[in-house]
Enzyme design. Structure first.
Site, mmCIF file in Angstrom:
data_model
loop_
_atom_site.group_PDB
_atom_site.id
_atom_site.type_symbol
_atom_site.label_atom_id
_atom_site.label_comp_id
_atom_site.label_asym_id
_atom_site.label_seq_id
_atom_site.Cartn_x
_atom_site.Cartn_y
_atom_site.Cartn_z
ATOM 1 N N SER A 108 -7.271 -69.709 27.683
ATOM 2 C CA SER A 108 -6.237 -69.785 28.723
ATOM 3 C C SER A 108 -6.197 -71.185 29.325
ATOM 4 C CB SER A 108 -6.539 -68.766 29.826
ATOM 5 O OG SER A 108 -6.497 -67.467 29.294
ATOM 6 N N ILE A 122 2.968 -38.748 22.155
ATOM 7 C CA ILE A 122 4.016 -37.833 21.675
ATOM 8 C C ILE A 122 3.632 -37.251 20.313
ATOM 9 C CG2 ILE A 122 6.418 -37.747 20.827
ATOM 10 C CD1 ILE A 122 7.095 -39.739 23.132
ATOM 11 N N GLU A 159 -0.513 -66.597 22.863
ATOM 12 C CA GLU A 159 0.517 -67.460 23.468
ATOM 13 C C GLU A 159 0.588 -67.248 24.989
ATOM 14 O OE1 GLU A 159 3.885 -68.530 21.220
ATOM 15 O OE2 GLU A 159 3.084 -67.722 19.357
HETATM 16 C C1 LIG Z 1 -5.042 -62.664 16.720
HETATM 17 C C2 LIG Z 1 -4.983 -63.943 17.474
HETATM 18 C C3 LIG Z 1 -4.169 -64.957 17.024
HETATM 19 C C4 LIG Z 1 -4.120 -66.176 17.714
HETATM 20 N N1 LIG Z 1 -3.378 -67.201 17.207
HETATM 21 C C5 LIG Z 1 -3.494 -68.440 17.766
HETATM 22 C C6 LIG Z 1 -2.908 -69.582 17.151
HETATM 23 O O1 LIG Z 1 -2.230 -69.477 16.117
HETATM 24 N N2 LIG Z 1 -3.109 -70.795 17.687
HETATM 25 C C7 LIG Z 1 -3.853 -70.954 18.815
HETATM 26 O O2 LIG Z 1 -4.016 -72.085 19.254
HETATM 27 N N3 LIG Z 1 -4.419 -69.882 19.446
HETATM 28 C C8 LIG Z 1 -4.262 -68.640 18.937
HETATM 29 N N4 LIG Z 1 -4.865 -67.559 19.537
HETATM 30 C C9 LIG Z 1 -5.615 -67.759 20.760
HETATM 31 C C10 LIG Z 1 -4.977 -67.102 21.978
HETATM 32 O O3 LIG Z 1 -3.833 -67.788 22.357
HETATM 33 C C11 LIG Z 1 -6.045 -67.037 23.064
HETATM 34 O O4 LIG Z 1 -6.961 -66.073 22.647
HETATM 35 C C12 LIG Z 1 -5.482 -66.688 24.411
HETATM 36 O O5 LIG Z 1 -4.700 -67.729 24.895
HETATM 37 C C13 LIG Z 1 -6.558 -66.336 25.418
HETATM 38 O O6 LIG Z 1 -7.612 -67.239 25.407
HETATM 39 P P1 LIG Z 1 -9.113 -66.709 25.317
HETATM 40 O O7 LIG Z 1 -9.169 -65.813 24.164
HETATM 41 O O8 LIG Z 1 -10.007 -67.863 25.314
HETATM 42 O O9 LIG Z 1 -9.325 -65.854 26.606
HETATM 43 P P2 LIG Z 1 -9.819 -66.377 28.049
HETATM 44 O O10 LIG Z 1 -8.994 -67.539 28.440
HETATM 45 O O11 LIG Z 1 -11.273 -66.518 28.036
HETATM 46 O O12 LIG Z 1 -9.400 -65.173 28.962
HETATM 47 C C14 LIG Z 1 -10.227 -64.037 29.226
HETATM 48 C C15 LIG Z 1 -9.587 -63.227 30.328
HETATM 49 O O13 LIG Z 1 -9.556 -64.000 31.525
HETATM 50 C C16 LIG Z 1 -8.249 -64.072 32.016
HETATM 51 N N5 LIG Z 1 -8.023 -65.371 32.637
HETATM 52 C C17 LIG Z 1 -8.330 -66.602 32.167
HETATM 53 N N6 LIG Z 1 -7.915 -67.537 33.015
HETATM 54 C C18 LIG Z 1 -7.323 -66.912 34.042
HETATM 55 C C19 LIG Z 1 -6.684 -67.332 35.237
HETATM 56 N N7 LIG Z 1 -6.567 -68.644 35.554
HETATM 57 N N8 LIG Z 1 -6.182 -66.398 36.055
HETATM 58 C C20 LIG Z 1 -6.300 -65.081 35.757
HETATM 59 N N9 LIG Z 1 -6.887 -64.622 34.656
HETATM 60 C C21 LIG Z 1 -7.384 -65.520 33.805
HETATM 61 C C22 LIG Z 1 -7.387 -63.902 30.791
HETATM 62 O O14 LIG Z 1 -6.094 -63.497 31.147
HETATM 63 C C23 LIG Z 1 -8.160 -62.863 30.038
HETATM 64 O O15 LIG Z 1 -7.866 -61.594 30.570
HETATM 65 C C24 LIG Z 1 -4.893 -66.336 18.884
HETATM 66 C C25 LIG Z 1 -5.691 -65.284 19.335
HETATM 67 C C26 LIG Z 1 -5.759 -64.114 18.632
HETATM 68 C C27 LIG Z 1 -6.672 -63.043 19.142
#
Ligand SMILES: Cc1cc2nc3c(=O)[nH]c(=O)nc-3n(C[C@H](O)[C@H](O)[C@H](O)COP(=O)(O)OP(=O)(O)OC[C@H]3O[C@@H](n4cnc5c(N)ncnc54)[C@H](O)[C@@H]3O)c2cc1C
Lengths: 263, 384
Positions: free
Chosen positions: B135, B340, B366
């Protein structure tokens, strides 16, 4: 090769039966409010034409007879698939005319289009299933005719075609000009248009000719046929219980099926 | 013109019909099998490319279909209603690769890559996320060091959709030792180049037919003219790209929600309990009514954002709203669809089990739902 494909607009045959209605007074099918599509085998005919064009060049013109006001988007797709231009013979009565009469008007339109080597139609329409347009067209245009064609191969000024037959097919050589009615085959499944061609289709020429401008047919091609009545068959289901032990029931069932000529 | 026009244009309707035909004839029949075997839909992607689905908004001069955002979203919705995996493969290539190349790429980069990407000869992937930058995407640690007329990239990207099959990667790396967003630049990197390898390939809950993997960069030499946009302005590229990408995900979510609704309505009409179709029970009707309402609302939010985008107006907030609402609708609708279906909904023989697993990702990638709310709140509060 210059090819003209006759496309008929019909009420979507995939609609549930409950959507199928006939006006009691006139015997005409109710089309208002129903989705209109290109009749099933006509799309196969178009695909055959486009494949011939892909292989040997030339021009594909689609021709339809019907009320211009309700010409549906489906025709835009025909242009998007690769037809070069379209002619609409604007005829409010078009869909209700009988096959021979329609063929006579189409023949007049084809003569007005002018040059052609080949005219394709579907082998039957999804609504009337008369199967007469291709033969009558051929007669009117003094062209060769083969019906129920599943495959077409261009060969040196003639065509080699496959004509569907019971338990097999005929291979027929046809001279040009010819009129073929096309049946569906795995080789002529209608293609999907490319997205960009859907936009480009908007710029392709569409000519609208009033039916009144079509010179009258030579002879009376539609003569002799009159539709007296159109009915929707009533289907009823009845359930009959057979009594007795399983073996007796089985015997009785076999007898009943034989009586009904189902076995 | 006065008022709001909710009708699609003839072209949009024909595009919808064409992609729907493709989805129902060719994608739907293999979706369950692709999911079960986690197999990349190579043949479908080739067919999609034939139809012009890999570069929907790329101008024809670069080999694309030259259509607008609405057309693109219509296409993704239709594909997703048959297979969410296939939809995301297509969406990533369109939104996250072709789009930034088009907006920020030099003429040379555009000519070199867009025709291949738009016609399916090349596949793209988007490398932003890192172990410490999810994020908080501005926390990118991948380094880009200048060496003559090259940049040398080192770092590990994770969760890269299409990473296994891709030919072209857009990679975000730190070119300047400024904190946070300011030091980041975007690069176009070919996966074939020395120093680029595919790392761990993830096993996932859903969208199993799309690959997700690590892309490891080790002293990868990237020509300086492969910088995408200006140096140290890469985070802007990332954010503007994600605005569009979020609409692609919204469309994926709407497609899933619609499929969940359609299949549930059909099932409810034919499943009998207590001597009548379960569709006659008000409890089931209400679920279907809410699914239909939310799905429509999601689509309207999405189309509104698309109209703004096509008119060149700001649409960041509207895209975030559409993505948030559509993804939560997809998850909710999939949940109700399983309900359902009762026990059958929990079984792999019925597609709603797959929809349920596939829907979840739309709330995560995203930008998670929390991040969308954060974006929306900043706009509401005037803090953006
Ligand atoms: C199947 C899949 C495909 C993907 N494809 C791509 C891709 O092609 N390219 C790419 O670059 N990335 C890709 N991603 C990465 C994806 O975009 C990230 O997983 C996503 O943005 C969340 O980041 P994180 O997993 O590090 O979660 P974290 O950022 O660690 O988040 C964990 C939790 O904390 C919450 N959180 C974090 N910060 C805050 C905040 N400031 N306020 C409130 N809540 C917060 C989040 O909402 C979440 O609930 C992919 C991920 C998956 C699982």
């Amino acid at each position: 090769m210059d090819i003209i494909v006759c496309l008929k607009q019909v009420v979507d045959p995939e609609l549930p039966q409950t959507e199928f209605a006939i006006e009691p007074a006139t015997g005409r099918q109710v089309r208002e409010g129903r989705p209109l599509v290109i009749s099933t085998y006509d799309e196969n005919a178009l695909e055959v034409a486009l494949q011939l064009k892909d292989r040997g060049g030339g021009k594909v013109t689609v021709l339809t007879l019907g009320p211009q006001a309700v010409i549906s988007d489906a025709f835009r797709l025909a242009l998007a698939m690769g037809a070069d231009e379209m002619v609409v013979v604007d005829d409010p009565r078009g869909p209700d005319r009988l096959g021979g009469e329609k063929a006579a008007i189409l023949a007049a339109a084809i003569r007005r289009i002018g040059r052609f080597d080949l005219v394709l139609t579907g082998c039957e329409s999804a609504d009337w299933t008369e199967r007469v347009v291709a033969p009558v067209l051929a007669e009117a245009l003094s062209a060769a005719c083969v019906t129920f064609v599943s495959r077409v191969e261009a060969a040196d000024g003639t065509l080699m075609v496959r004509r569907m037959a019971d338990e097999g097919f005929h291979r027929v050589e046809v001279r040009l000009p010819a009129v073929l009615s096309v049946a569906s085959d795995e080789s002529n499944r209608p293609r999907l248009p490319k997205l960009k061609d859907i936009l480009a289709a908007k710029r392709k020429p569409v000519h609208v000719w009033p039916v009144a401008d079509m010179p009258a047919a030579p002879g009376d091609l539609a003569a002799g046929v009159e539709v007296r009545e159109v009915v929707i068959p009533q289907r009823t289901t009845r359930c009959e219980f057979l009594e007795g032990e399983s073996a007796e029931q089985a015997a009785a069932l076999a007898q009943r099926l034989r009586d009904l000529k189902l076995l | 013109m006065i008022g709001v026009d909710f009708e699609l244009t003839t072209e949009h309707r024909l595009i919808q019909q064409t992609v729907r035909d493709f989805a129902t004839r060719e994608v739907g029949p293999v979706a369950a099998e692709l999911d079960r075997t986690s197999r990349f839909p190579r043949e479908l992607i080739a067919r999609a490319a034939d139809l012009g689905l890999m570069g929907v908004m790329v101008p024809e001069a670069y080999g694309g279909s030259g259509l607008d955002t609405i057309a693109y979203l219509i296409a993704i919705e239709e594909i997703a209603s048959a297979c969410a995996s296939t939809a995301v493969v297509i969406s990533v290539n369109n939104s996250l690769i072709c789009d930034p190349l088009l907006r920020h790429g030099s003429e040379d980069l555009k000519r070199r890559y867009l025709p291949g990407l738009a016609t399916g000869r090349l596949l793209g992937c988007y490398c932003l996320t890192e172990p410490q930058a999810g994020s908080d995407a501005a926390n990118v640690q991948t380094q880009a060091r200048r060496e003559g007329d090259h940049w040398v990239l080192t770092g590990t990207k994770i969760f890269v959709t299409n990473g296994v099959e891709a030919d072209v990667c857009i990679v975000y790396a730190r070119t300047d030792q400024e904190p946070g967003a300011r030091g980041i630049s975007a690069f176009v990197v070919e996966k074939e180049w020395p120093g680029v390898t595919v790392g761990k390939v993830e096993k996932k809950l859903g969208i199993r037919a799309s690959s997700t993997c690590e892309i490891v960069l080790e002293q990868c030499r990237v020509p300086a003219d492969h910088l995408l946009g200006e140096r140290a302005r890469g985070f802007r590229v990332a954010l503007s790209t994600l605005d569009g990408g979020r609409l692609g995900i919204a469309a994926q979510a709407v497609g899933l929600a619609r499929a969940a609704l359609e299949i549930s309505a059909a099932y409810a009409a034919q499943r009998h309990q207590f001597g009548r179709p379960i569709a006659e029970f008000q409890a089931v009707q209400w679920m279907l009514a809410d699914m239909a309402t939310r799905t429509d609302a999601a689509r309207l939010l999405m189309h509104r954002a698309a109209v703004l985008r096509d008119r060149g107006r700001p649409y960041t907030k509207e895209a975030a709203m559409a993505k948030l609402f559509a993804s939560e609708t997809a998850m909710w609708a999939a949940h109700k669809a399983v309900q359902i279906h009762g026990g059958y909904g929990y079984i792999q023989d019925y597609p709603v089990e797959r929809f349920f697993r596939d829907a979840k990702i739309t709330e995560i990638y995203e930008g998670t739902s929390e991040i969308q709310r954060l974006v929306i709140a900043r706009h509401v509060l005037g803090m953006h």
